[in-house]
Design a protein around this motif. Structure first.
Motif, PDB file in Angstrom:
ATOM      1  N   HIS A  11       6.291  18.660  10.159  1.00 31.84           N
ATOM      2  CA  HIS A  11       6.558  18.725   8.538  1.00 31.84           C
ATOM      3  C   HIS A  11       5.415  18.887   7.684  1.00 31.84           C
ATOM      4  N   LEU A  12       4.323  18.612   8.293  1.00 31.12           N
ATOM      5  CA  LEU A  12       3.197  18.844   7.594  1.00 31.12           C
ATOM      6  C   LEU A  12       2.687  20.107   7.733  1.00 31.12           C
ATOM      7  N   GLU A  44       2.195  28.790   3.587  1.00 33.38           N
ATOM      8  CA  GLU A  44       2.428  29.839   2.519  1.00 33.38           C
ATOM      9  C   GLU A  44       3.670  29.444   1.952  1.00 33.38           C
ATOM     10  N   GLU A  45       4.759  28.908   2.779  1.00 32.85           N
ATOM     11  CA  GLU A  45       6.166  28.777   2.211  1.00 32.85           C
ATOM     12  C   GLU A  45       6.227  27.266   2.076  1.00 32.85           C
ATOM     13  N   GLY A  46       5.350  26.454   1.944  1.00 33.98           N
ATOM     14  CA  GLY A  46       5.518  25.060   1.818  1.00 33.98           C
ATOM     15  C   GLY A  46       5.265  24.514   0.179  1.00 33.98           C
ATOM     16  N   ILE A  47       5.440  23.424   0.098  1.00 38.55           N
ATOM     17  CA  ILE A  47       5.511  22.763  -1.331  1.00 38.55           C
ATOM     18  C   ILE A  47       4.014  22.762  -1.941  1.00 38.55           C
ATOM     19  N   ASP A 101      16.511  15.267   8.650  1.00 39.33           N
ATOM     20  CA  ASP A 101      15.790  14.202   9.425  1.00 39.33           C
ATOM     21  C   ASP A 101      14.870  13.017   8.235  1.00 39.33           C
ATOM     22  N   ASP A 102      15.806  12.181   8.101  1.00 42.36           N
ATOM     23  CA  ASP A 102      15.383  11.015   7.129  1.00 42.36           C
ATOM     24  C   ASP A 102      14.761   9.914   7.630  1.00 42.36           C
ATOM     25  N   THR A 103      14.482   9.865   9.010  1.00 44.70           N
ATOM     26  CA  THR A 103      13.716   8.820   9.556  1.00 44.70           C
ATOM     27  C   THR A 103      12.358   8.972   9.571  1.00 44.70           C
ATOM     28  N   VAL A 104      11.685   9.969   9.142  1.00 42.51           N
ATOM     29  CA  VAL A 104      10.397  10.081   8.920  1.00 42.51           C
ATOM     30  C   VAL A 104       9.875  10.278   7.469  1.00 42.51           C
ATOM     31  N   GLY A 105       9.140   9.509   6.949  1.00 38.74           N
ATOM     32  CA  GLY A 105       8.974   9.311   5.476  1.00 38.74           C
ATOM     33  C   GLY A 105       7.801  10.250   4.956  1.00 38.74           C
ATOM     34  N   VAL A 106       7.239  11.232   5.692  1.00 38.74           N
ATOM     35  CA  VAL A 106       6.032  11.971   5.325  1.00 38.74           C
ATOM     36  C   VAL A 106       6.351  12.865   4.292  1.00 38.74           C
ATOM     37  N   LEU A 107       7.528  13.477   4.292  1.00 38.81           N
ATOM     38  CA  LEU A 107       7.976  14.558   3.210  1.00 38.81           C
ATOM     39  C   LEU A 107       8.357  13.850   1.907  1.00 38.81           C
ATOM     40  N   GLN A 108       8.829  12.732   1.957  1.00 39.14           N
ATOM     41  CA  GLN A 108       9.174  11.892   0.822  1.00 39.14           C
ATOM     42  C   GLN A 108       7.868  11.604   0.191  1.00 39.14           C
ATOM     43  N   ASP A 109       6.983  11.132   0.959  1.00 37.38           N
ATOM     44  CA  ASP A 109       5.622  10.863   0.254  1.00 37.38           C
ATOM     45  C   ASP A 109       4.881  12.203  -0.236  1.00 37.38           C
ATOM     46  N   VAL A 110       4.928  13.211   0.458  1.00 42.23           N
ATOM     47  CA  VAL A 110       4.441  14.335  -0.173  1.00 42.23           C
ATOM     48  C   VAL A 110       4.942  14.815  -1.300  1.00 42.23           C
ATOM     49  N   ARG A 111       6.276  14.810  -1.287  1.00 41.76           N
ATOM     50  CA  ARG A 111       6.889  15.024  -2.616  1.00 41.76           C
ATOM     51  C   ARG A 111       6.656  14.300  -3.706  1.00 41.76           C
ATOM     52  N   ALA A 112       6.619  12.847  -3.672  1.00 42.47           N
ATOM     53  CA  ALA A 112       6.381  11.981  -4.560  1.00 42.47           C
ATOM     54  C   ALA A 112       4.957  12.173  -5.009  1.00 42.47           C
ATOM     55  N   THR A 113       3.967  12.513  -4.076  1.00 42.69           N
ATOM     56  CA  THR A 113       2.378  12.686  -4.520  1.00 42.69           C
ATOM     57  C   THR A 113       2.241  14.062  -5.179  1.00 42.69           C
ATOM     58  N   VAL A 114       2.956  15.229  -4.673  1.00 42.60           N
ATOM     59  CA  VAL A 114       3.082  16.371  -5.629  1.00 42.60           C
ATOM     60  C   VAL A 114       3.259  16.277  -6.894  1.00 42.60           C
ATOM     61  N   HIS A 115       4.509  15.663  -7.173  1.00 44.07           N
ATOM     62  CA  HIS A 115       5.054  15.450  -8.519  1.00 44.07           C
ATOM     63  C   HIS A 115       4.141  14.621  -9.216  1.00 44.07           C
ATOM     64  N   ALA A 116       3.534  13.549  -8.575  1.00 44.58           N
ATOM     65  CA  ALA A 116       2.741  12.683  -9.619  1.00 44.58           C
ATOM     66  C   ALA A 116       1.449  13.594  -9.985  1.00 44.58           C
ATOM     67  N   TYR A 137      -5.485  17.763  -1.947  1.00 40.44           N
ATOM     68  CA  TYR A 137      -4.548  17.144  -1.269  1.00 40.44           C
ATOM     69  C   TYR A 137      -3.987  17.708  -0.124  1.00 40.44           C
ATOM     70  N   ARG A 138      -4.152  19.229  -0.218  1.00 39.85           N
ATOM     71  CA  ARG A 138      -3.674  20.104   0.980  1.00 39.85           C
ATOM     72  C   ARG A 138      -4.785  19.566   2.208  1.00 39.85           C
ATOM     73  N   GLN A 139      -6.072  19.561   1.812  1.00 36.29           N
ATOM     74  CA  GLN A 139      -6.897  19.029   2.768  1.00 36.29           C
ATOM     75  C   GLN A 139      -6.618  17.663   3.442  1.00 36.29           C
ATOM     76  N   ASP A 140      -6.082  16.763   2.857  1.00 29.40           N
ATOM     77  CA  ASP A 140      -5.860  15.670   3.281  1.00 29.40           C
ATOM     78  C   ASP A 140      -4.542  15.475   4.128  1.00 29.40           C
ATOM     79  N   LEU A 141      -3.664  16.651   3.898  1.00 27.74           N
ATOM     80  CA  LEU A 141      -2.483  16.922   4.732  1.00 27.74           C
ATOM     81  C   LEU A 141      -2.843  17.554   6.132  1.00 27.74           C
ATOM     82  N   GLU A 142      -3.746  18.620   5.972  1.00 31.89           N
ATOM     83  CA  GLU A 142      -4.272  19.408   7.127  1.00 31.89           C
ATOM     84  C   GLU A 142      -4.906  18.167   8.162  1.00 31.89           C
ATOM     85  N   HIS A 143      -5.707  17.168   7.347  1.00 36.97           N
ATOM     86  CA  HIS A 143      -6.249  16.224   8.263  1.00 36.97           C
ATOM     87  C   HIS A 143      -5.410  15.503   8.916  1.00 36.97           C
TER      88      HIS A 143
END
Length: 345
Positions: free
Chosen positions: A197-198, A204-207, A254-269, A284-290
């Motif tokens: 997901h990360l 390039e196609e990601g959020i 795949d609603d069992t893994v919350g990472v994309l929900q967290d990413v969406r919420a952080t990007v919107h904020a 934030y991209r660097q945080d996700l890459e780490h």
């Protein structure tokens, strides 16, 4: 908690991901996907956030349940006024746990290869944190520790160098208490999913790219300014909306893994509130890459049964008087980890 003989009952990876089988050859270094500098930065930046364990998005109760019970039992077995080394301590979770179980008599040196807080950090009397210390080169005298503890740490080291160093600093009658990542555990399977997901989110196609594209226009709208080029603004908006649809589809699959929900919420904020959203999104991209580095490291270092048995055989060949016990730690969430104890006979 299950014995090794119960391994046929543990869950498989369900066919979702193919984990590359790797032979545990004691004369070879562990084949990790990232260099030492990248790993140290990824983990060092992570521990600076103050988390106490390595899987916060995967499972919120790392030190509850059977894992907590393991360390509670360990606290009872450690010798009075013992000198303890904690390997790959992170933010000092194991020293904190031992202290919480009343072991204020212990003298603890906790090491980590990352840039964790230093010895001046106050965890408790007798606890010292040592940043940028590798398990393969421990700065301690021989035969000085009564026990070596590790929570999801020793499996990240290069072997046999790290194992040799542990035995060098461990007293002849010293104890080992380790919790290790299991190849088929909940943590490992979730880390594999999070890594995928990360990778998409930061592609390039990601959020992240889509959000960075719309950020200047959002900033102008929030400031009450007119759009200099409405066509470009509308194009950026359309791209962002299409990526959000793709993100929602991934979440639904795949609603069992919350990472994309967290990413969406952080990007919107960030888009709604940050004074400089484009710069904040780059950070934030660097945080996700780490985060992806950490997920990939976890998957690469997790032990299957053959790897763990090879590790135990190597230890036993050099400390034949040790009585070793391997168990698996499982609870309602599923299989969590291996547990290894080695005690003097």
């Amino acid at each position: 908690m299950e014995r090794l003989s119960d391994q046929g009952k543990t869950p498989s990876n369900g066919g979702l991901f193919v984990f590359l089988e790797e032979q545990f050859t004691m004369t070879l270094t562990t084949n990790l996907p990232h260099g030492r500098k990248a790993r140290r930065q990824a983990w060092g930046d992570y521990w600076k956030t103050g988390v106490l364990h390595s899987c916060p998005t995967s499972y919120s109760g790392n030190y509850d349940g059977v894992v907590g019970e393991f360390w509670c039992a360990t606290a009872r077995q450690l010798p009075a006024h013992g000198h303890i080394i904690d390997l790959a301590t992170g933010n000092g979770a194991i020293p904190r746990l031992l202290l919480s179980h009343g072991r204020t008599d212990l003298d603890i040196d906790a090491i980590d290869a990352a840039d964790i807080p230093g010895p001046e950090t106050s965890i408790g009397a007798g606890v010292r944190l040592h940043p940028r210390v590798r398990m393969e080169s421990l700065p301690f005298a021989a035969d000085c520790f009564d026990a070596a503890c590790s929570q999801f740490g020793i499996e990240y080291a290069t072997h046999p160098e790290a194992l040799g160093e542990v035995l060098r600093v461990l007293k002849p009658a010293g104890q080992i208490h380790w919790v290790l990542h299991h190849r088929d555990s909940v943590f490992t399977r979730v880390a594999a999913l999070e890594s995928e997901h990360l990778a998409w989110a930061t592609s390039e196609e990601g959020i992240l790219d889509a959000a960075i594209g719309i950020a200047p226009w959002m900033q102008r709208i929030r400031a009450g300014l007119t759009l200099e080029d409405p066509r470009k603004a509308n194009s950026a908006r359309d791209t962002f909306n299409q990526v959000q649809i793709a993100l929602e589809q991934r979440i639904q699959l795949d609603d069992t893994v919350g990472v994309l929900q967290d990413v969406r919420a952080t990007v919107h904020a960030i888009l709604i509130r940050d004074a400089d959203p484009a710069s904040a999104l780059v950070r934030y991209r660097q945080d996700l890459e780490h985060a992806r580095v950490r997920c990939q490291d976890l998957c690469a270092c997790a032990c299957d049964q053959a790897k763990l048995l090879s590790l135990v055989e190597w230890l036993g060949g050099r400390r034949p008087a040790m009585r070793m016990e391997i168990t698996t730690l499982s609870q309602s969430e599923g299989l969590l980890a291996w547990a290894l104890r080695a005690m003097p006979s």
